[in-house]
Design a protein around this motif. Structure first.
Motif, mmCIF file in Angstrom:
data_model
loop_
_atom_site.group_PDB
_atom_site.id
_atom_site.type_symbol
_atom_site.label_atom_id
_atom_site.label_comp_id
_atom_site.label_asym_id
_atom_site.label_seq_id
_atom_site.Cartn_x
_atom_site.Cartn_y
_atom_site.Cartn_z
ATOM 1 N N ALA A 171 0.447 -1.198 0.329
ATOM 2 C CA ALA A 171 -0.148 -0.094 -0.067
ATOM 3 C C ALA A 171 0.777 1.213 -0.117
ATOM 4 C CB ALA A 171 -1.160 -0.381 0.882
ATOM 5 N N GLN A 174 6.240 3.778 0.144
ATOM 6 C CA GLN A 174 6.459 3.687 1.690
ATOM 7 C C GLN A 174 6.474 2.748 2.627
ATOM 8 O OE1 GLN A 174 5.038 6.866 4.425
ATOM 9 N NE2 GLN A 174 5.700 8.300 2.902
ATOM 10 N N GLN A 204 9.774 11.705 1.808
ATOM 11 C CA GLN A 204 9.570 10.240 2.350
ATOM 12 C C GLN A 204 9.647 9.686 2.576
ATOM 13 O OE1 GLN A 204 5.282 10.822 0.788
ATOM 14 N NE2 GLN A 204 4.379 12.131 2.547
ATOM 15 N N GLU A 207 13.415 9.631 5.179
ATOM 16 C CA GLU A 207 12.883 8.929 6.188
ATOM 17 C C GLU A 207 12.936 7.891 7.108
ATOM 18 O OE1 GLU A 207 12.478 11.150 8.941
ATOM 19 O OE2 GLU A 207 10.264 10.218 10.153
ATOM 20 N N ARG A 211 15.754 6.074 9.624
ATOM 21 C CA ARG A 211 15.083 5.410 10.735
ATOM 22 C C ARG A 211 15.333 4.562 11.338
ATOM 23 N NH1 ARG A 211 12.291 9.309 14.155
ATOM 24 N NH2 ARG A 211 11.065 10.393 13.360
ATOM 25 N N GLN A 212 16.281 3.905 10.143
ATOM 26 C CA GLN A 212 16.461 2.859 9.842
ATOM 27 C C GLN A 212 17.965 2.129 10.494
ATOM 28 O OE1 GLN A 212 14.696 -1.301 8.860
ATOM 29 N NE2 GLN A 212 12.615 -0.405 7.987
ATOM 30 N N ARG A 307 -4.398 2.328 -2.595
ATOM 31 C CA ARG A 307 -3.082 2.548 -2.339
ATOM 32 C C ARG A 307 -2.364 0.836 -2.916
ATOM 33 N NH1 ARG A 307 -1.584 6.418 -1.904
ATOM 34 N NH2 ARG A 307 0.440 6.312 -0.187
ATOM 35 N N LEU A 327 7.253 -11.136 8.224
ATOM 36 C CA LEU A 327 7.493 -9.867 9.285
ATOM 37 C C LEU A 327 6.301 -8.816 8.921
ATOM 38 C CD1 LEU A 327 11.170 -10.878 10.680
ATOM 39 C CD2 LEU A 327 9.232 -11.386 12.307
ATOM 40 N N TYR A 328 6.250 -9.208 8.077
ATOM 41 C CA TYR A 328 5.686 -7.796 6.809
ATOM 42 C C TYR A 328 4.212 -8.618 6.710
ATOM 43 C CZ TYR A 328 10.058 -5.436 8.017
ATOM 44 O OH TYR A 328 10.889 -4.848 8.606
ATOM 45 N N THR A 331 0.599 -4.750 3.059
ATOM 46 C CA THR A 331 -0.914 -3.614 3.685
ATOM 47 C C THR A 331 -1.640 -3.049 2.741
ATOM 48 O OG1 THR A 331 0.823 -2.101 2.355
ATOM 49 C CG2 THR A 331 0.761 -2.744 5.157
ATOM 50 N N ALA B 171 -3.278 0.885 6.809
ATOM 51 C CA ALA B 171 -3.936 -0.930 6.599
ATOM 52 C C ALA B 171 -2.928 -1.189 7.438
ATOM 53 C CB ALA B 171 -3.093 0.016 5.170
ATOM 54 N N GLN B 174 1.206 -3.273 11.622
ATOM 55 C CA GLN B 174 2.539 -2.600 11.315
ATOM 56 C C GLN B 174 2.688 -1.695 10.716
ATOM 57 O OE1 GLN B 174 4.496 -5.857 9.351
ATOM 58 N NE2 GLN B 174 3.275 -7.007 10.123
ATOM 59 N N SER B 175 1.553 -1.095 10.253
ATOM 60 C CA SER B 175 2.003 0.991 10.094
ATOM 61 C C SER B 175 1.839 1.536 10.902
ATOM 62 C CB SER B 175 1.465 0.600 8.745
ATOM 63 O OG SER B 175 1.232 -0.143 7.758
ATOM 64 N N VAL B 178 5.656 0.552 12.645
ATOM 65 C CA VAL B 178 6.257 2.384 11.885
ATOM 66 C C VAL B 178 6.305 3.657 12.516
ATOM 67 C CG1 VAL B 178 7.485 3.265 9.961
ATOM 68 C CG2 VAL B 178 6.118 0.661 9.987
ATOM 69 N N ALA B 182 9.134 5.534 15.110
ATOM 70 C CA ALA B 182 9.549 7.411 15.275
ATOM 71 C C ALA B 182 8.232 8.483 16.406
ATOM 72 C CB ALA B 182 9.070 7.816 13.792
ATOM 73 N N GLN B 204 6.447 -9.218 14.639
ATOM 74 C CA GLN B 204 6.253 -8.735 14.018
ATOM 75 C C GLN B 204 5.695 -6.789 14.495
ATOM 76 O OE1 GLN B 204 2.222 -10.139 11.967
ATOM 77 N NE2 GLN B 204 3.640 -10.964 10.466
ATOM 78 N N GLU B 207 9.892 -6.494 15.177
ATOM 79 C CA GLU B 207 10.586 -6.302 13.854
ATOM 80 C C GLU B 207 10.497 -4.510 14.066
ATOM 81 O OE1 GLU B 207 12.683 -7.827 12.270
ATOM 82 O OE2 GLU B 207 12.522 -7.129 10.066
ATOM 83 N N ILE B 208 9.662 -3.907 14.119
ATOM 84 C CA ILE B 208 9.515 -2.707 13.489
ATOM 85 C C ILE B 208 10.493 -1.875 14.472
ATOM 86 C CG2 ILE B 208 7.868 -0.986 12.836
ATOM 87 C CD1 ILE B 208 6.995 -3.267 11.071
ATOM 88 N N ARG B 211 13.968 -2.140 14.216
ATOM 89 C CA ARG B 211 14.825 -1.986 13.111
ATOM 90 C C ARG B 211 14.605 -0.334 12.857
ATOM 91 N NH1 ARG B 211 16.306 -5.021 9.385
ATOM 92 N NH2 ARG B 211 15.871 -7.104 9.199
ATOM 93 N N GLN B 212 14.208 0.307 14.149
ATOM 94 C CA GLN B 212 14.161 1.893 14.154
ATOM 95 C C GLN B 212 15.251 2.159 15.316
ATOM 96 O OE1 GLN B 212 11.000 4.524 13.885
ATOM 97 N NE2 GLN B 212 9.611 2.947 12.304
ATOM 98 N N LEU B 324 5.726 14.460 12.157
ATOM 99 C CA LEU B 324 5.313 13.245 11.403
ATOM 100 C C LEU B 324 4.903 13.083 10.347
ATOM 101 C CD1 LEU B 324 6.768 10.835 14.184
ATOM 102 C CD2 LEU B 324 8.195 11.506 12.287
ATOM 103 N N LEU B 327 5.222 12.811 6.642
ATOM 104 C CA LEU B 327 6.097 12.310 6.368
ATOM 105 C C LEU B 327 5.695 10.848 5.780
ATOM 106 C CD1 LEU B 327 9.527 13.488 8.634
ATOM 107 C CD2 LEU B 327 8.875 13.477 6.020
ATOM 108 N N TYR B 328 4.437 10.702 6.545
ATOM 109 C CA TYR B 328 3.645 9.037 6.433
ATOM 110 C C TYR B 328 2.655 9.560 5.584
ATOM 111 C CZ TYR B 328 7.315 7.325 9.577
ATOM 112 O OH TYR B 328 9.154 7.455 9.874
ATOM 113 N N THR B 331 -2.306 5.024 4.306
ATOM 114 C CA THR B 331 -1.702 3.560 3.897
ATOM 115 C C THR B 331 -3.416 2.501 3.205
ATOM 116 O OG1 THR B 331 -1.392 2.596 5.908
ATOM 117 C CG2 THR B 331 0.377 2.739 4.398
#
Lengths: 452, 452
Positions: A171, A174, A204, A207, A211-212, A307, A327-328, A331, B171, B174-175, B178, B182, B204, B207-208, B211-212, B324, B327-328, B331
């Motif tokens: 979706a 990003q 976008q 960012e 962040r990762q 999306r 893990l993802y 979306t 969506a 997980q989103s 994210v 942040a 799941q 993981e997010i 990674r940040q 923020l 920037l996102y 979804t």
């Protein structure tokens, strides 16, 4: 304390025990019923309020399970001490509107008037019949039927070379960046995670990578040797640039991947809309198949609120992707994925894009004519190849930011172009796709007045 | 080289110049036309193939723009040296199927038979009429009308206290993670970014955050003082636990937020489906409004492929969120957001959930009966409060992983429960929502045979 101010509403669908729970909860939260207070017995409350004992009993045990009440054997229910103060009444100020914007050249809108919504609705309806697909979470990689169609579509329309197994749906771009930052970081760049973005960059996307834990820098395609990373992001039809890569620059990018074992993220945003020249096909199709990740999107082609984006991963990255994929979650909406698959397969997108090209060409001509009429030689068109945006240079004492501010004060929103050292002129980007044909001339007239 | 093997297909919709470009591109990519080779002139090729000169001219200039050909003044077109080898033919092995799984108790499927798809389609159709909403990118925070409805719905159904301004739509959860990783990292935990997950954790989500750049740990609600973070993730209806928090644990969590100025992510996944007890309302509604982020989802309520989740942010975090947000991108599909808003407002979800509760209760009873019949005292039900999953302990010599492997070999997929130190028994989780009523008994009979 029999709460005689509780007024059960028997016309509401909500059962009485819930109405009562909500009422008592509020009493506790607002400190009208204080911690430690003993509540009336189930029987007392029932008779006092004219409710059944089942109702009051269910209500009490619910509130006890939630922690609002404490039940003490042999002595009944008491208000618990939550030790927190309830939040004060919130007032969210909605001070937004300053000067109303009458014409907005700064948005990413598209023209929705030609969208074949009847056809799209038919495809959505058909997709909704696919019960099995809808009751699962969907494949993390995207619906197989859509990936099959996208492999064909991206080949025909953009010269992309891909098997359905290489395609990952998501979706929006990003969510793809979130995945890519994880995937490429693990596999390729564990030593030093560095990505360079083609100037002027893409906030976008940056960012997400930043962040990762990635190092970010910027580069110019003309000055490729200075790029400080083994991973480059390019967007050949980036509206801010207003021009596409030269054939030599394209070849140089490919050579770079070979010489540096480097990777390229090719964001094909807007790729379908170059109508002066014939659309140039993707870089991905020219490469060795292992060093370019192709990113495509439908926001410009159908409508932004759909999306669905996708990427084509090099086969060498697929095993790592498979490990990450669980893990993802996917979306993108399954229904819309299925609808898009049949919509594409029946050729509706091709027809729609043709209509859009005509429409946007007409709007572009109207805009050019209006600029010539109102500005003459004081405004020069600097970039227009990319289709939905026109980049103009405006002669005069003001820089781009000032021009944009003056326009906004006059009710026209435009975007100042980030200054690059090689182009010191004040440049403005006009995104005209979402402006009605009849609005173009009056909007330019207002700009003229604002910039006098 | 006149490419007499090129066969134009005039019945195809693709213009001839594109057909020819594709053909020549393949010749170059497959090294049948080698770098440096001079091409026939536009005129020669046109007459050789019986095409117009416009067609061959357009084709050449397209290929030159793409970098496949080089045009030299006065001497014509030459094949460029791409210096890359084209990818070898890819073969993606599709070795998947081992033993076919006949009954799958390990998925997250729901029962789609009761889904009111006709009604849903009507709402989708209505949403598609909202042309203005569809041609923009949508509000990053989510459609205002849906946020309004969700504020009401979450209050009524889960006791959440929220204004529409606090709600963020996305969506899938997980989103949201994210964004949260942040948002909270910047604001609250710049010193030390640490989050503790209620055991057994949530791969799941972890993981997010990982990674940040967050430190991860796990904790038990019974042992809250040992939690090594100022941010806790709890999922009161987590199917793996199969039981919900006690009232005392709920109060202790709230006390913890106060004493540590700590924050809680309350993931209400599955919250609607506790049908032995009355559903317990959210923690969020009990707090002070500033320390709990509530996360809700519709995957269990409608269908998982509808990717709409939401969170309720404390008002104190909103200013940072607004920074923020740009920037996102949103979804979640706008059409589905609008459809969900009217679907909720007309009360269809409430009716649907009622039907689902009945259905799942019936399935749960069938499963209990089948377990009693085939296992007697050798299988004990350990957890069932959460609704769609039953956690059972199986007596015998095998651990959970072995039991799961034996079941799989017999064609029944089940999930072993992660072992916690306090419960050394072999436990298995049966997710029965997606299993047909008529399949429950035969599936349990197979399990009995597998575990003999």
């Amino acid at each position: 304390m029999i709460w005689s101010n509780f007024a059960p509403d028997r016309s509401r669908k909500e059962p009485l025990y819930l109405q009562l729970s909500e009422f008592i909860r509020e009493e506790i939260r607002q400190s009208r019923a204080l911690p430690g207070t003993r509540l009336p017995s189930v029987r007392e409350l029932a008779s006092g309020l004219g409710l059944s004992r089942t109702t009051t009993e269910t209500c009490y045990s619910k509130l006890a399970a939630e922690g609002y009440l404490v039940s003490k054997p042999q002595s009944g229910y008491f208000v618990a001490d939550l030790e927190v103060r309830p939040p004060a009444e919130q007032n969210f100020s909605t001070t937004r509107a300053e000067t109303p914007v009458r014409y907005d050249f700064a948005n990413n809108y598209v023209d929705g008037t030609t969208f074949p919504s009847v056809i799209w609705r038919r495809h959505l309806g058909r997709a909704l019949q696919a019960r099995e697909a809808l009751t699962g979470y969907g494949e993390p990689q995207g619906e197989p039927v859509l990936r099959q169609v996208l492999a064909e579509y991206s080949h025909e329309s953009r010269g992309v070379v891909a098997q359905p197994e290489q395609i990952v749906i998501s979706a929006g771009v990003q969510s793809l960046f979130v995945l890519l930052a994880a995937l490429l970081g693990d596999r390729l760049f564990h030593g030093r995670r560095a990505i360079a973005w083609e100037r002027p960059g893409f906030a976008q996307g940056e960012e997400i990578f930043r962040r990762q834990g990635w190092d970010l820098s910027h580069f110019d395609v003309e000055d490729l040797d200075r790029a400080e990373a083994r991973l480059l992001y390019v967007s050949p039809s980036n509206p801010y640039k207003g021009r596409s890569l030269t054939p030599e620059q394209r070849r140089r990018l490919l050579r770079w991947t070979r010489e540096h074992d480097g990777y390229i993220l090719e964001d094909d945003y807007n790729g379908e809309f170059r109508y002066f020249a014939t659309p140039v096909s993707s870089l991905q199709g020219m490469g060795d198949g292992e060093h370019i990740v192709y990113l495509g999107s439908f926001s410009r082609l159908l409508f932004p609120s759909l999306r669905i984006s996708y990427m084509v991963l090099p086969p060498g990255l697929l095993p790592d992707y498979q490990c990450l994929a669980r893990l993802y979650n996917q979306t993108s909406s399954t229904v819309e994925q299925l609808a898009l698959a049949s919509f594409l397969r029946e050729g509706h997108l091709r027809r729609h894009v043709k209509k859009l090209r005509r429409l946007y060409r007409r709007k572009g001509e109207l805009l050019q004519r209006a600029l010539a009429r109102y500005f003459g030689h004081t405004a020069a068109i600097r970039g227009y190849e990319s289709g939905l945006h026109m980049r103009i240079a405006v002669a005069g004492p003001w820089d781009a930011a000032t021009l944009a501010a003056k326009a906004e004060a006059a009710g026209v929103r435009v975007r100042p172009v980030p200054v690059s050292p090689s182009e010191p002129e004040a440049e403005i980007l006009l995104s005209f796709a979402g402006i009605g044909e009849e609005d173009i001339e009056p909007a330019v007239a207002l700009l003229r007045k604002a910039w006098q």
